[in-house]
Design a protein around this motif. Structure first.
Motif, PDB file in Angstrom:
ATOM      1  N   LEU A   1      96.404  63.756  69.329  1.00  0.00           N
ATOM      2  CA  LEU A   1      97.489  64.070  68.412  1.00  0.00           C
ATOM      3  C   LEU A   1      97.745  62.791  67.627  1.00  0.00           C
ATOM      4  O   LEU A   1      98.086  61.762  68.219  1.00  0.00           O
ATOM      5  CB  LEU A   1      98.734  64.507  69.179  1.00  0.00           C
ATOM      6  CG  LEU A   1      99.992  64.775  68.346  1.00  0.00           C
ATOM      7  CD1 LEU A   1      99.764  65.873  67.321  1.00  0.00           C
ATOM      8  CD2 LEU A   1     101.165  65.135  69.264  1.00  0.00           C
ATOM      9  N   VAL A   2      97.571  62.831  66.313  1.00  0.00           N
ATOM     10  CA  VAL A   2      97.551  61.587  65.537  1.00  0.00           C
ATOM     11  C   VAL A   2      98.481  61.645  64.332  1.00  0.00           C
ATOM     12  O   VAL A   2      98.883  62.721  63.883  1.00  0.00           O
ATOM     13  CB  VAL A   2      96.115  61.291  65.032  1.00  0.00           C
ATOM     14  CG1 VAL A   2      95.110  61.355  66.168  1.00  0.00           C
ATOM     15  CG2 VAL A   2      95.703  62.264  63.910  1.00  0.00           C
ATOM     16  N   MET A   3      98.805  60.461  63.817  1.00  0.00           N
ATOM     17  CA  MET A   3      99.358  60.318  62.481  1.00  0.00           C
ATOM     18  C   MET A   3      98.306  59.550  61.689  1.00  0.00           C
ATOM     19  O   MET A   3      97.891  58.462  62.099  1.00  0.00           O
ATOM     20  CB  MET A   3     100.696  59.580  62.475  1.00  0.00           C
ATOM     21  CG  MET A   3     101.424  59.657  61.118  1.00  0.00           C
ATOM     22  SD  MET A   3     102.957  58.675  61.048  1.00  0.00           S
ATOM     23  CE  MET A   3     103.871  59.429  62.375  1.00  0.00           C
ATOM     24  N   MET A   4      97.852  60.121  60.602  1.00  0.00           N
ATOM     25  CA  MET A   4      96.739  59.538  59.867  1.00  0.00           C
ATOM     26  C   MET A   4      96.957  59.678  58.363  1.00  0.00           C
ATOM     27  O   MET A   4      97.761  60.482  57.914  1.00  0.00           O
ATOM     28  CB  MET A   4      95.427  60.218  60.275  1.00  0.00           C
ATOM     29  CG  MET A   4      95.375  61.701  59.956  1.00  0.00           C
ATOM     30  SD  MET A   4      93.865  62.518  60.544  1.00  0.00           S
ATOM     31  CE  MET A   4      92.608  61.700  59.559  1.00  0.00           C
ATOM     32  N   ARG A   5      96.240  58.878  57.614  1.00  0.00           N
ATOM     33  CA  ARG A   5      96.308  58.993  56.159  1.00  0.00           C
ATOM     34  C   ARG A   5      95.181  59.891  55.665  1.00  0.00           C
ATOM     35  O   ARG A   5      94.238  60.186  56.391  1.00  0.00           O
ATOM     36  CB  ARG A   5      96.220  57.612  55.504  1.00  0.00           C
ATOM     37  CG  ARG A   5      94.919  56.872  55.703  1.00  0.00           C
ATOM     38  CD  ARG A   5      94.926  55.579  54.903  1.00  0.00           C
ATOM     39  NE  ARG A   5      93.731  54.786  55.085  1.00  0.00           N
ATOM     40  CZ  ARG A   5      92.571  54.992  54.463  1.00  0.00           C
ATOM     41  NH1 ARG A   5      92.454  55.998  53.618  1.00  0.00           N
ATOM     42  NH2 ARG A   5      91.536  54.214  54.675  1.00  0.00           N
ATOM     43  N   GLY A   6      95.313  60.319  54.420  1.00  0.00           N
ATOM     44  CA  GLY A   6      94.299  61.172  53.824  1.00  0.00           C
ATOM     45  C   GLY A   6      93.012  60.432  53.563  1.00  0.00           C
ATOM     46  O   GLY A   6      92.860  59.250  53.898  1.00  0.00           O
ATOM     47  N   ASP A   7      92.063  61.122  52.933  1.00  0.00           N
ATOM     48  CA  ASP A   7      90.733  60.542  52.761  1.00  0.00           C
ATOM     49  C   ASP A   7      90.565  59.766  51.459  1.00  0.00           C
ATOM     50  O   ASP A   7      89.458  59.350  51.124  1.00  0.00           O
ATOM     51  CB  ASP A   7      89.660  61.630  52.850  1.00  0.00           C
ATOM     52  CG  ASP A   7      89.879  62.731  51.813  1.00  0.00           C
ATOM     53  OD1 ASP A   7      90.813  62.615  51.004  1.00  0.00           O
ATOM     54  OD2 ASP A   7      89.105  63.707  51.829  1.00  0.00           O
ATOM     55  N   SER A   8      91.659  59.541  50.718  1.00  0.00           N
ATOM     56  CA  SER A   8      91.566  58.754  49.495  1.00  0.00           C
ATOM     57  C   SER A   8      91.296  57.295  49.824  1.00  0.00           C
ATOM     58  O   SER A   8      91.865  56.734  50.758  1.00  0.00           O
ATOM     59  CB  SER A   8      92.874  58.859  48.697  1.00  0.00           C
ATOM     60  OG  SER A   8      92.886  57.935  47.616  1.00  0.00           O
ATOM     61  N   GLU A   9      90.418  56.665  49.057  1.00  0.00           N
ATOM     62  CA  GLU A   9      90.098  55.254  49.289  1.00  0.00           C
ATOM     63  C   GLU A   9      91.302  54.363  49.001  1.00  0.00           C
ATOM     64  O   GLU A   9      91.379  53.235  49.477  1.00  0.00           O
ATOM     65  CB  GLU A   9      88.914  54.829  48.416  1.00  0.00           C
ATOM     66  CG  GLU A   9      87.595  55.491  48.811  1.00  0.00           C
ATOM     67  CD  GLU A   9      86.437  54.983  47.984  1.00  0.00           C
ATOM     68  OE1 GLU A   9      86.660  54.105  47.126  1.00  0.00           O
ATOM     69  OE2 GLU A   9      85.304  55.466  48.190  1.00  0.00           O
ATOM     70  N   GLU A  10      92.251  54.852  48.211  1.00  0.00           N
ATOM     71  CA  GLU A  10      93.439  54.078  47.868  1.00  0.00           C
ATOM     72  C   GLU A  10      94.652  54.562  48.661  1.00  0.00           C
ATOM     73  O   GLU A  10      95.790  54.434  48.236  1.00  0.00           O
ATOM     74  CB  GLU A  10      93.712  54.180  46.364  1.00  0.00           C
ATOM     75  CG  GLU A  10      92.583  53.618  45.505  1.00  0.00           C
ATOM     76  CD  GLU A  10      92.868  53.742  44.030  1.00  0.00           C
ATOM     77  OE1 GLU A  10      93.907  54.315  43.672  1.00  0.00           O
ATOM     78  OE2 GLU A  10      92.053  53.254  43.222  1.00  0.00           O
ATOM     79  N   GLY A  11      94.407  55.148  49.827  1.00  0.00           N
ATOM     80  CA  GLY A  11      95.488  55.671  50.648  1.00  0.00           C
ATOM     81  C   GLY A  11      96.342  54.573  51.258  1.00  0.00           C
ATOM     82  O   GLY A  11      96.045  53.380  51.163  1.00  0.00           O
ATOM     83  N   THR A  12      97.420  54.997  51.907  1.00  0.00           N
ATOM     84  CA  THR A  12      98.362  54.077  52.527  1.00  0.00           C
ATOM     85  C   THR A  12      97.675  53.203  53.576  1.00  0.00           C
ATOM     86  O   THR A  12      96.863  53.681  54.358  1.00  0.00           O
ATOM     87  CB  THR A  12      99.499  54.866  53.202  1.00  0.00           C
ATOM     88  OG1 THR A  12     100.067  55.771  52.253  1.00  0.00           O
ATOM     89  CG2 THR A  12     100.574  53.933  53.721  1.00  0.00           C
ATOM     90  N   ASP A  13      98.018  51.918  53.579  1.00  0.00           N
ATOM     91  CA  ASP A  13      97.453  50.993  54.551  1.00  0.00           C
ATOM     92  C   ASP A  13      97.939  51.362  55.953  1.00  0.00           C
ATOM     93  O   ASP A  13      99.121  51.637  56.160  1.00  0.00           O
ATOM     94  CB  ASP A  13      97.895  49.559  54.206  1.00  0.00           C
ATOM     95  CG  ASP A  13      97.102  48.509  54.962  1.00  0.00           C
ATOM     96  OD1 ASP A  13      96.954  48.642  56.191  1.00  0.00           O
ATOM     97  OD2 ASP A  13      96.633  47.559  54.323  1.00  0.00           O
ATOM     98  N   LEU A  14      97.027  51.368  56.928  1.00  0.00           N
ATOM     99  CA  LEU A  14      97.405  51.704  58.304  1.00  0.00           C
ATOM    100  C   LEU A  14      98.457  50.740  58.845  1.00  0.00           C
ATOM    101  O   LEU A  14      99.320  51.137  59.638  1.00  0.00           O
ATOM    102  CB  LEU A  14      96.170  51.683  59.208  1.00  0.00           C
ATOM    103  CG  LEU A  14      95.058  52.684  58.881  1.00  0.00           C
ATOM    104  CD1 LEU A  14      94.000  52.646  59.985  1.00  0.00           C
ATOM    105  CD2 LEU A  14      95.595  54.091  58.715  1.00  0.00           C
TER     106      LEU A  14
END
Length: 234
Positions: free
Chosen positions: A89-102
């Motif tokens: 069960l995760v919180m993750m960003r989308g697959d955009s290369e300019e997505g939010t920094d982890l």
């Protein structure tokens, strides 16, 4: 069937997707329809606000939960490992290369004993699995052999959805900070969370210097952190 039973079914049968047509249809139906229905029925899920989608990559399935009313590339999801032995069960960003920094996601979410904020999640060995792993900011790991009770799974999902909501609010507030003092405190705390140590007055000096002119000159012996300070400020 409960949420727990449907998660188990997908994990244990997904490898059969390439077999009999009827079996493939049953597994896809469980992933894309029945499992999302189980999630929509949970007390803390608002069907009008939440978009739940069961999907599968080439070698593993996953289920995403995204709020329709929030513009963010960060979402909650269930990821199944390629070998069928683990669910995350995760919180993750989308697959955009300019997505939010982890690092930002981890910084703006509270600490919790059961929620991990590291890079040790293992989905599999394929390139797509590695791509998903690289986008996970925090997670709760489950082993199929001892999957928690249905009540615990629901509590965990509620926890992560609450953390996601808090992240959206806190991150949004951070982008609207007006006071210099708040900005300096935020930058100093971000640097500390990133594992580096700088005096707050040094951060303040650099901050106000950059507000005065578009560049600053840092001098000092090699290895004292000049380059890293510039990177962290950016």
């Amino acid at each position: 069937m409960s949420l727990r039973e449907r998660l188990l079914y997908v994990a244990e049968h997904y490898k059969q997707m390439g077999g009999d047509v009827l079996v493939k249809h049953e597994i896809e139906n469980m992933l894309t329809r029945r499992l999302p229905i189980s999630l929509y029925r949970l007390e803390h899920i608002n069907r009008e606000e939440m978009r739940i989608s069961g999907q599968h990559a080439e070698t593993f399935p996953y289920v995403t939960l995204a709020n329709k009313n929030i513009e963010s590339d960060v979402m909650v999801a269930y990821l199944f490992s390629e070998d069928g032995q683990r669910i995350y069960l995760v919180m993750m960003r989308g697959d955009s290369e300019e997505g939010t920094d982890l690092k930002d996601i981890r910084f703006f979410t509270p600490e919790h004993a059961r929620v991990l904020k590291d890079n040790h999640i293992i989905i599999g060995t394929s390139m797509e699995a590695k791509s998903f792993e690289d986008r996970v900011a925090l997670y709760l790991p489950y082993n199929i052999a001892d999957l928690p009770s249905n009540d615990q799974l629901q509590d965990d999902l509620h926890l992560l959805l609450s953390m996601h909501e808090q992240y959206i609010k806190t991150y949004g507030m951070s982008k609207e900070m007006l006071g210099d003092k708040d900005a300096i405190v935020h930058i100093h705390e971000y640097i500390r969370k990133s594992g580096f140590t700088y005096e707050r007055h040094d951060i303040a000096n650099a901050y106000f210097a950059l507000k005065t002119k578009p560049f600053i000159v840092l001098s000092g012996m090699s290895g004292t952190g000049k380059t890293k300070l510039a990177q962290l400020l950016a």
